[in-house]
Design an enzyme around this catalytic site. Structure first.
Site, mmCIF file in Angstrom:
data_model
loop_
_atom_site.group_PDB
_atom_site.id
_atom_site.type_symbol
_atom_site.label_atom_id
_atom_site.label_comp_id
_atom_site.label_asym_id
_atom_site.label_seq_id
_atom_site.Cartn_x
_atom_site.Cartn_y
_atom_site.Cartn_z
ATOM 1 N N GLU A 53 -15.058 -54.734 75.943
ATOM 2 C CA GLU A 53 -13.953 -53.957 76.703
ATOM 3 C C GLU A 53 -13.161 -53.025 76.268
ATOM 4 O O GLU A 53 -12.487 -53.001 75.064
ATOM 5 C CB GLU A 53 -13.024 -55.374 76.787
ATOM 6 C CG GLU A 53 -11.532 -54.393 78.713
ATOM 7 C CD GLU A 53 -10.941 -55.700 78.350
ATOM 8 O OE1 GLU A 53 -9.479 -55.588 79.435
ATOM 9 O OE2 GLU A 53 -10.082 -56.767 78.314
ATOM 10 N N LYS B 11 -11.388 -52.816 86.436
ATOM 11 C CA LYS B 11 -10.642 -54.029 86.419
ATOM 12 C C LYS B 11 -9.689 -53.937 87.428
ATOM 13 O O LYS B 11 -8.745 -53.300 87.794
ATOM 14 C CB LYS B 11 -10.008 -54.007 85.255
ATOM 15 C CG LYS B 11 -9.831 -55.705 84.804
ATOM 16 C CD LYS B 11 -9.038 -55.825 83.603
ATOM 17 C CE LYS B 11 -8.892 -57.449 83.239
ATOM 18 N NZ LYS B 11 -8.061 -57.350 82.129
ATOM 19 N N CYS C 133 -13.179 -59.472 81.354
ATOM 20 C CA CYS C 133 -12.189 -59.607 80.325
ATOM 21 C C CYS C 133 -11.764 -61.038 81.464
ATOM 22 O O CYS C 133 -12.383 -61.516 82.372
ATOM 23 C CB CYS C 133 -10.647 -59.490 79.758
ATOM 24 S SG CYS C 133 -9.540 -59.778 79.066
#
Length: 376
Positions: free
Chosen positions: A48, A133, A167
């Site tokens: 990430e 994200k 994540c």
């Protein structure tokens, strides 16, 4: 037609970037791709926000003391498309490998708005998918803006059908199902090197390793796929760069649970070794045929679901700050095709046109035609 199952070697790059130095971090990423390709990897996955670093300072200092770090991050944020991405794509093309790249993304529209993004590059160097994200987690909101659904796609590749989440998105059952319902065979889960929520000395701190293993096993088991998990790493140069935060902040980072890199198979069990405390590249040879028997038992996007009872609608319109219209021209971001229905009503994907339309990526449309491409 006889169905064939790929047997690719996948690689998880458990490594640190050159902290907040985009140019040198890109050079390091290119070298690591070269190394993984020499070892026979078909897919090379990075952590990430590998480029140019994960914003660890947000966990251990107040926003009042983080302006300099944020300014450096913004100055070194990637552009998609951009020259740095072109360099990495050139290595992917020359080596014929797929690359999953975690990055902090900036745009020309704003010098102060950033996104936590992941770009999937094909073996020809093309952008297969570009995902931002959906929701930054906890203190990540101090750094990144919310993304959109444009990158909730599974794409075809020589290694199999690939999807990716960043994540905490791997805790979102709807996001995971949206990918599973497109026939996902290999999933990439990217994580930071650590993620503290409390002072470890007082107990109750977030156990990142335990959370990763739970999420990875759950998605692999539920979707009957291979989950390539790749976490970041804190090296000596990163510690030195974070020294201005002070001794207590460094102690919290040092004593907090570390992220781990591993590969989990369709039974939910690991099929590789685990990297945590040492920097390196983790490899695993996988066989996509291993999912077939597991799908006989529980196929949540097929025979083990009730599409007459449950339906999920996903809006994959790429969000933009402004829409300009002119006579005779379509509005940017407006849908250009009817929704594509997947898996007998399991998922309806609404795609916007605009800047992302016509790119190389395709969703799993079950024979009903290609979906419009991702935002790039």
């Amino acid at each position: 037609m006889t169905v064939s199952y790929e047997t690719p070697r996948v690689a998880a790059v458990h490594a640190a970037p050159v902290f907040l130095d985009l140019e040198r971090s890109v050079a390091r990423a290119c070298a690591l791709i070269e190394e993984a390709a020499r070892a026979g990897a078909a897919l090379v996955a990075f952590p990430e926000s590998y480029l140019p670093a994960f914003p660890l300072w947000s966990a251990v200092t107040a926003p009042l003391g983080a302006h300099d770090f944020f300014r450096r991050l913004a100055r070194n944020a990637m552009r998609v498309p951009g020259l740095e991405l072109d360099r990495i794509a050139g290595v992917a093309r020359r080596r014929g490998v797929i690359v999953s790249l975690g990055l902090t993304e900036g745009t020309e529209e704003s010098v102060g708005t950033l996104w936590n993004a992941n770009v999937l590059l094909g073996p020809d160097g093309s952008v297969l998918n570009h995902h931002r994200k959906l929701v930054p987690t906890f203190y990540e909101k101090l750094t990144w803006a919310p993304g959109d659904g444009a990158g909730l796609r599974v794409v075809e590749s020589p290694a199999g059908r690939l999807g990716m989440l960043i994540c905490g998105e791997n805790t979102n059952p709807l996001a995971r199902y949206a990918l599973a319902a497109q026939g996902e065979q290999i999933h990439v889960s990217s994580y930071p090197p650590t993620w503290p929520t409390r002072d470890p000395a007082g107990g109750g701190n977030y156990d990142l390793e335990a959370a990763i293993r739970l999420r990875a096993g759950a998605h692999a088991f539920e979707a009957k796929l291979f989950n390539v998990v790749v976490s970041g790493y804190i090296d000596a140069s990163t510690r030195a760069a974070l020294a201005p935060l002070g001794g207590e902040a460094l102690r919290i980072l040092e004593e907090s649970s570390r992220g781990v890199s591993l590969v989990v198979g369709p039974t939910g069990a690991p099929v590789s070794e685990t990297l945590r405390d040492e920097e390196g590249i983790l490899y695993a040879d996988i066989d996509l045929a291993d999912s077939v028997e597991q799908k006989q038992f529980h196929d949540i996007t097929g025979g083990y679901n009730r599409f007459d009872v449950f339906q999920l609608t996903v809006d994959r319109t790429a969000q933009r700050p402004v829409a300009f219209t002119a006579s005779g021209e379509p509005r940017a971001g407006a849908p250009t095709a009817p929704p594509a229905r997947l898996s007998a009503g399991a998922l309806v994907a609404r795609d916007g046109g605009g800047e992302g339309a016509g790119d190389t990526a395709r969703g799993a449309a079950d024979g009903e035609g290609a979906l419009s491409g991702p935002r790039i």
